[in-house]
Design a protein around this motif. Sequence first.
Motif, PDB file in Angstrom:
ATOM      1  N   LEU A  37       0.830  -1.206   0.000  1.00  0.00           N
ATOM      2  CA  LEU A  37       0.000   0.000   0.000  1.00  0.00           C
ATOM      3  C   LEU A  37       0.862   1.252   0.000  1.00  0.00           C
ATOM      4  N   ARG A  38       2.033   1.157   0.611  1.00  0.00           N
ATOM      5  CA  ARG A  38       2.955   2.300   0.606  1.00  0.00           C
ATOM      6  C   ARG A  38       3.368   2.655  -0.821  1.00  0.00           C
ATOM      7  N   ALA A  39       3.621   1.635  -1.626  1.00  0.00           N
ATOM      8  CA  ALA A  39       4.019   1.884  -3.021  1.00  0.00           C
ATOM      9  C   ALA A  39       2.865   2.433  -3.844  1.00  0.00           C
ATOM     10  N   PHE A  40       1.643   2.093  -3.443  1.00  0.00           N
ATOM     11  CA  PHE A  40       0.451   2.526  -4.179  1.00  0.00           C
ATOM     12  C   PHE A  40      -0.211   3.740  -3.525  1.00  0.00           C
ATOM     13  N   ARG A  41       0.531   4.418  -2.649  1.00  0.00           N
ATOM     14  CA  ARG A  41      -0.038   5.506  -1.857  1.00  0.00           C
ATOM     15  C   ARG A  41      -0.537   6.647  -2.726  1.00  0.00           C
ATOM     16  N   VAL A  42      -1.676   7.188  -2.356  1.00  0.00           N
ATOM     17  CA  VAL A  42      -2.315   8.253  -3.115  1.00  0.00           C
ATOM     18  C   VAL A  42      -1.900   9.605  -2.531  1.00  0.00           C
ATOM     19  N   ASP A  43      -1.741  10.597  -3.407  1.00  0.00           N
ATOM     20  CA  ASP A  43      -1.275  11.925  -3.006  1.00  0.00           C
ATOM     21  C   ASP A  43      -2.391  12.726  -2.340  1.00  0.00           C
ATOM     22  N   LYS A  44      -2.007  13.695  -1.504  1.00  0.00           N
ATOM     23  CA  LYS A  44      -2.994  14.501  -0.776  1.00  0.00           C
ATOM     24  C   LYS A  44      -3.883  15.307  -1.718  1.00  0.00           C
ATOM     25  N   THR A  45      -3.333  15.833  -2.821  1.00  0.00           N
ATOM     26  CA  THR A  45      -4.153  16.622  -3.738  1.00  0.00           C
ATOM     27  C   THR A  45      -5.162  15.734  -4.463  1.00  0.00           C
ATOM     28  N   THR A  46      -4.779  14.476  -4.711  1.00  0.00           N
ATOM     29  CA  THR A  46      -5.712  13.531  -5.327  1.00  0.00           C
ATOM     30  C   THR A  46      -6.856  13.218  -4.370  1.00  0.00           C
ATOM     31  N   LEU A  47      -6.529  12.993  -3.114  1.00  0.00           N
ATOM     32  CA  LEU A  47      -7.571  12.727  -2.124  1.00  0.00           C
ATOM     33  C   LEU A  47      -8.553  13.887  -2.025  1.00  0.00           C
ATOM     34  N   ALA A  48      -8.021  15.115  -2.047  1.00  0.00           N
ATOM     35  CA  ALA A  48      -8.888  16.289  -1.945  1.00  0.00           C
ATOM     36  C   ALA A  48      -9.816  16.391  -3.148  1.00  0.00           C
ATOM     37  N   ALA A  49      -9.266  16.183  -4.348  1.00  0.00           N
ATOM     38  CA  ALA A  49     -10.085  16.278  -5.561  1.00  0.00           C
ATOM     39  C   ALA A  49     -11.103  15.149  -5.626  1.00  0.00           C
ATOM     40  N   LEU A  50     -10.708  13.957  -5.192  1.00  0.00           N
ATOM     41  CA  LEU A  50     -11.628  12.819  -5.218  1.00  0.00           C
ATOM     42  C   LEU A  50     -12.786  13.034  -4.241  1.00  0.00           C
ATOM     43  N   GLU A  51     -12.480  13.498  -3.042  1.00  0.00           N
ATOM     44  CA  GLU A  51     -13.539  13.728  -2.062  1.00  0.00           C
ATOM     45  C   GLU A  51     -14.509  14.794  -2.545  1.00  0.00           C
ATOM     46  N   ALA A  52     -13.989  15.873  -3.140  1.00  0.00           N
ATOM     47  CA  ALA A  52     -14.862  16.931  -3.651  1.00  0.00           C
ATOM     48  C   ALA A  52     -15.743  16.414  -4.783  1.00  0.00           C
ATOM     49  N   THR A  53     -15.203  15.529  -5.609  1.00  0.00           N
ATOM     50  CA  THR A  53     -15.993  14.937  -6.693  1.00  0.00           C
ATOM     51  C   THR A  53     -17.093  14.036  -6.121  1.00  0.00           C
ATOM     52  N   LEU A  54     -16.726  13.201  -5.178  1.00  0.00           N
ATOM     53  CA  LEU A  54     -17.697  12.283  -4.589  1.00  0.00           C
ATOM     54  C   LEU A  54     -18.830  13.030  -3.886  1.00  0.00           C
ATOM     55  N   MET A  55     -18.518  14.151  -3.281  1.00  0.00           N
ATOM     56  CA  MET A  55     -19.555  14.926  -2.592  1.00  0.00           C
ATOM     57  C   MET A  55     -20.652  15.383  -3.546  1.00  0.00           C
ATOM     58  N   LEU A  56     -20.292  15.613  -4.799  1.00  0.00           N
ATOM     59  CA  LEU A  56     -21.289  16.034  -5.779  1.00  0.00           C
ATOM     60  C   LEU A  56     -22.321  14.942  -6.027  1.00  0.00           C
ATOM     61  N   TYR A  57     -21.937  13.679  -5.809  1.00  0.00           N
ATOM     62  CA  TYR A  57     -22.827  12.549  -6.092  1.00  0.00           C
ATOM     63  C   TYR A  57     -23.872  12.335  -5.004  1.00  0.00           C
ATOM     64  N   ARG A  58     -23.818  13.117  -3.949  1.00  0.00           N
ATOM     65  CA  ARG A  58     -24.881  13.005  -2.941  1.00  0.00           C
ATOM     66  C   ARG A  58     -26.240  13.395  -3.522  1.00  0.00           C
ATOM     67  N   ASP A  59     -26.219  14.193  -4.571  1.00  0.00           N
ATOM     68  CA  ASP A  59     -27.435  14.561  -5.300  1.00  0.00           C
ATOM     69  C   ASP A  59     -27.161  14.302  -6.775  1.00  0.00           C
ATOM     70  N   SER A  60     -27.868  13.355  -7.372  1.00  0.00           N
ATOM     71  CA  SER A  60     -27.571  12.961  -8.751  1.00  0.00           C
ATOM     72  C   SER A  60     -27.775  14.111  -9.727  1.00  0.00           C
ATOM     73  N   ASP A  61     -28.759  14.966  -9.469  1.00  0.00           N
ATOM     74  CA  ASP A  61     -28.965  16.111 -10.357  1.00  0.00           C
ATOM     75  C   ASP A  61     -27.770  17.060 -10.298  1.00  0.00           C
ATOM     76  N   LEU A  62     -27.219  17.227  -9.105  1.00  0.00           N
ATOM     77  CA  LEU A  62     -26.041  18.081  -8.964  1.00  0.00           C
ATOM     78  C   LEU A  62     -24.850  17.468  -9.688  1.00  0.00           C
ATOM     79  N   ALA A  63     -24.698  16.155  -9.580  1.00  0.00           N
ATOM     80  CA  ALA A  63     -23.577  15.478 -10.231  1.00  0.00           C
ATOM     81  C   ALA A  63     -23.610  15.650 -11.745  1.00  0.00           C
ATOM     82  N   VAL A  64     -24.778  15.459 -12.342  1.00  0.00           N
ATOM     83  CA  VAL A  64     -24.838  15.547 -13.808  1.00  0.00           C
ATOM     84  C   VAL A  64     -24.667  16.989 -14.287  1.00  0.00           C
ATOM     85  N   ARG A  65     -24.895  17.965 -13.405  1.00  0.00           N
ATOM     86  CA  ARG A  65     -24.663  19.359 -13.788  1.00  0.00           C
ATOM     87  C   ARG A  65     -23.221  19.788 -13.580  1.00  0.00           C
ATOM     88  N   ARG A  66     -22.581  19.248 -12.515  1.00  0.00           N
ATOM     89  CA  ARG A  66     -21.283  19.773 -12.120  1.00  0.00           C
ATOM     90  C   ARG A  66     -20.098  18.904 -12.533  1.00  0.00           C
TER      91      ARG A  66
END
Length: 458
Positions: free
Chosen positions: A313-342
């Motif tokens: 897992l250390r070799a496959f470790r994900v960067d902090k900026t990737t984690l931030a962008a991924l979390e922000a993307t996933l948050m949009l999916y809490r509302d499907s209408d918001l996801a398809v717009r944003r």
Amino acid sequence: MTDPRRRLPSMDALLGEPGVAAWVDRYGRETVKDSLRRALHRTRAEPGPERTGPVDLLRAAERDLEARSRPSLRRTLNGTGVVLHTNLGRAPLADPARQAQAEAAGYGNVELSLTTGRRGSRYDHCGEIVCELTGADAAIIANNNAAAVALVVNELARGRDVLVSRGELVEIGGTFRIPDVVGRSGGRLREVGTTNRTRVSDYAAAIDESTGLILRVHPSNYRVEGFAARPPLAALVSLARERGVPLAHDLGSGLLDSGLLPGFPEGPTARGSLAAGVDLATWSGDKLLGGPQAGIIAGDAALIGRFRRNPLLRAFRVDKTTLAALEATLMLYRDSDLAVRRVPALRMLREPVGAVEARAAAARFDPPERSGARVEVIRTEAMVGGGAFPGFAIPSAGWAVTGVNAERLAVECRAGPVPLIGRIERGAFIVDVRTLPGEETARAGEALVSALGRLAGV
């Protein structure tokens, strides 16, 4: 006494010229001096009275500075019509993801618990929201989906058999193949069934004391049609539970829910796979999810806990900026209408063809007269890309540029300040507007006008 090189200014004199101080502030003193030395060297090698003055030397140095400071990884305009274009970075990030990534570039609590003030884990980020959206018990993030699959194989089937249907032994981009990923991860590949037909009984017959994992792979970048079949996922789940063998499903492109893309072919989804009872599901963050490059593993909490302790897992470790962008993307999916717009990838895939054609017509441009080029708005076919929905064409629209050499125009478009990438069909240079959202449509038109002007010598 007539040698023009005798009139070349000194380095100190050039550094004292107006405007050079601003270069030093932007590029650094040593970099500026190096570009000035290059300009002086070229002039000494090919002297001429018209090239020995400070103005000419500074102009040459400025061109050199600009060329050397231009990054190799640059923003491009995607006029190919391929939404998840692997060569162009796959999914463009949503604005909230870009903002989160920029903020995370500074200091952040990537491995600090703000509750206790003690060391935390980067794998605490994103896991909770993945579970919220998919129904998984736990989740963990790796740096891409190939790493996710490798981690699953290494932890669950190191030195043991991994059962994979022959029809799922796919090769993904860059000549990486599932058999190689399994082998390099420490598993022993055991093929079951045939290329076109695999049954549950084939898996059942292959299971013995050496079996460590059943791996279901979605063959996302090709299709087998005709006399073809493979067992329903529910049947594999029943077999895996009966025999006590873990079942992992590599979803590849990783659409969260089929309702996000109405009218598209049926395919596996993260929610559907986990609801069917697989032990683990893996998928990409930068394809149909529309986020950054990442590999998501979701499923059984005990298995996810084992991955956290795996040294790989250390070799496959994900960067902090990737984690931030991924979390922000996933948050949009809490509302499907918001996801398809944003989420840009979903928005581009869902845009009605009439709207695409209207944008192409509204931004249509007149090429330079001397170029001899003609531009017309045409109907085209776009593609999903990223290995998703192979062979599925999306009605689209864009510009067809004719009357010029399409190959030379493509070269000029790539050489512009913001490169424009299109495609060539039947001698015409095609720019598909579906993959040029918002203001990028007008920018693509400007890039084409500029490229045509350079071809015509305007």
